[in-house]
Every structure is written in C-alpha cells, then in structure tokens.
Design a protein around this motif. Structure first.
Motif: not given
Length: 325
Positions: A164-186
């Motif tokens: 939500l914060e990223m969309i508010e700050d940068y609504p043009e966003i089209d790609t997000v790179l996310v560390p992947l482990s147990g999957g809660g974050l992603i």
C-alpha cells in the motif's frame, strides 16, 4: 478481490491498526541501478524499521488482533531471527510476556537484538521447523499463543501494508522484486499490489541453498529440507507441510521465482554499501543481486526492490568489504 479469505479491506484495516507501531519507510530512487538497467528502480527500505526489519508489520497486526484473554497468557514464536525480534518488540510495547524459539543457525547479532526486548529465548534446535514443534506443544500446555512467522492471515495482511505504501508513493510501479522464504512477505506484497494494480509483475528471489519454497513449487506441494549455511540466513526455514496460505498464493499469483548464488548475494551487499551507503543483511540483498544480472529488470519498467532488514553480523560486513572494496 478476495483470496483465501483475505480481502483488500483486511489489508487496509491492518494498515490503520499497526500505524502507531511501524515506520512508514521511504521508497528511494536508485540512480545507479536505474542507469545500469535502463529502468526506473526504487528501493523500499524496510531496514529502517525500529527493529531493523519488515517483520514488525505482521507481528504487530497479529498480536494486536488477539483477544485480551490470549494476550494475558503471552505469546511465543519460532524464527530465523527477525520475526522473533518483531514479536519480542511488540510484546514489550504491549506489556505481554513472550518466548522466542530459534535454531542454532541464527546469528548471535539477532539473538542479542531479541534479548534486548525482554523475551525468553530458547535456542536448542537445528532448524526453525523443530523450534516450531516445541512452540505448539507449549501452546497446548500453557495457552501461550503461537505467532506464526508467515503462514497466517493477519501476518500476511501486516506485510501487505508495504504494498500500500509503495502504491501511494509510486503509482506507476509495474515490477516488484521480493525476497522469498516462507512466503509471508511475498504473499502480502503480491495481494496488496495486485488488488490495486492487477497487471503488476511480482518476482520472488531466494538463495540457492535450502530454498524450501522454490523446491516446494517444483514438487507441487510443501516439502521439508535441512537448513544450510548461507549469507541469506533470514530466508532459511520450512514452509510447513500443512501450509494454509503462502504456498498457494505464491504458486497462483507470483509471476516468477529465481535463485541467486552466495557470490551474487555478496555482490548485492557490496553494491548497496557502495551506491547507497546502506548496510543490510544478505536476505535483504537478494533482489539487488537479481537486478544486477543483465536483462532481469526490463528496460523502461518502473521497478521496486524490497530491502527487508539490517541484521547482519559485523564479521560478514568486514568479509564483504574485503572481497569487493
């Protein structure tokens, strides 16, 4: 949009609920990565949370949501470090007793950071999964509520507030790179993003060693693996054979997964130090490691990389400096 009983309303409610306890972290432009990739690349600096990691979001949402009677009995968790610190921090803020159970592989710097918040610490196992078994036994015996590290609705919704914060700050966003482990974050970031920007591209990145979620995706079901030493120690741990949320969300909604080598992680750490004067842990830099591969971020895209935490031992910092500076 509703996914496995998680709605956009749940995520926005989590944002309001946790606001007094979390930092609204900055999304900063990376001139160096943008110039190198031909894209517009930003870094979401979750290492600037009070505990130095994004995990406070999910822990805050889960613990605050507990009934008062359960809060009185205390909370426990099993963790590779940062989630344990988040639970200890929130328990301290709310006046709740806490117990954190960890494997022997957790770096001492994270153990010390957990201890500063007054939680009882147990470190008697060879893996996060084994520590989790103990936590659930204690829950049955004492009523001390387990705060899961990732596979939980409230945890996922808490982590989704990053989106939500990223969309508010940068609504043009089209790609997000996310560390992947147990999957809660992603899971949280994917749902938070795609409920607003359905065509956003989500890439999950793991280390090569003991990447349980990626191996589970290959197998088509959750699997168990022994932990291995890695610079990305926060990405270690299983996803649970009875996984309820994160495996399915990752499988169905994440667009791509990738793995990076130990050398690439080390280069990612060095790149962040050199170009942004930021010291972060190995798990935080897997997205940067991936971005440094030629062609992995599409030219002209609007990309964000989540930098998840800063719990790195000084010995690792010195090793990176000696290797790359």
């Amino acid at each position: 949009m509703k996914v496995k009983d998680i709605t956009s309303r749940d995520i926005w409610q989590a944002k309001k609920r946790i606001a007094p306890y979390v930092t609204r972290t900055p999304l900063v432009h990376s001139h160096a990565l943008s110039e190198m990739t031909g894209a517009n690349v930003y870094l979401k600096l979750e290492n600037l949370q009070a505990i130095g990691a994004f995990k406070v979001r999910g822990a805050a949402n889960k613990i605050i949501s507990l009934p008062e009677e359960k809060k009185k009995n205390g909370v426990s968790t099993f963790s590779t470090g940062n989630h344990g610190m988040a639970v200890a921090y929130m328990a301290s803020k709310l006046g709740i007793k806490a117990m954190v159970c960890m494997s022997r592989n957790v770096p001492e710097v994270k153990v010390k950071n957990i201890a500063r918040w007054g939680a009882e610490i147990k470190r008697e196992w060879d893996s996060q999964d084994q520590a989790g078994v103990y936590c659930y036994q204690v829950e049955q015996e004492t009523g001390m509520t387990v705060i899961p590290p990732f596979d939980d609705k409230e945890i996922i919704c808490g982590q989704a507030t990053i989106a939500l914060e990223m969309i508010e700050d940068y609504p043009e966003i089209d790609t997000v790179l996310v560390p992947l482990s147990g999957g809660g974050l992603i899971s949280g970031v994917t749902l938070g993003m795609k409920m607003t920007v359905p065509d956003v591209r989500i890439v999950g990145i793991s280390q090569q060693r003991a990447a349980v979620m990626i191996e589970s995706l290959k197998a088509g079901h959750p699997v168990e693996m022994p932990e291995e030493p890695t610079l990305a120690d926060s990405l270690l741990g299983g996803i649970g054979l009875d996984n309820r949320y994160t495996f399915d969300i990752t499988r169905e909604y994440v667009d791509e997964v990738a793995q990076v080598t130990e050398e690439e992680i080390s280069r990612g750490l060095a790149y962040l130090m050199k170009n942004h004067k930021v010291i972060a842990e190995g798990a935080s830099c897997v997205g940067i490691a991936y971005a440094l591969r030629k062609g992995c971020i599409r030219p002209g895209s609007n990309a964000a990389i989540i930098v998840t935490g800063c719990g790195i031992p000084m010995g690792q910092v010195r090793a990176v400096i000696n290797a790359h500076f």
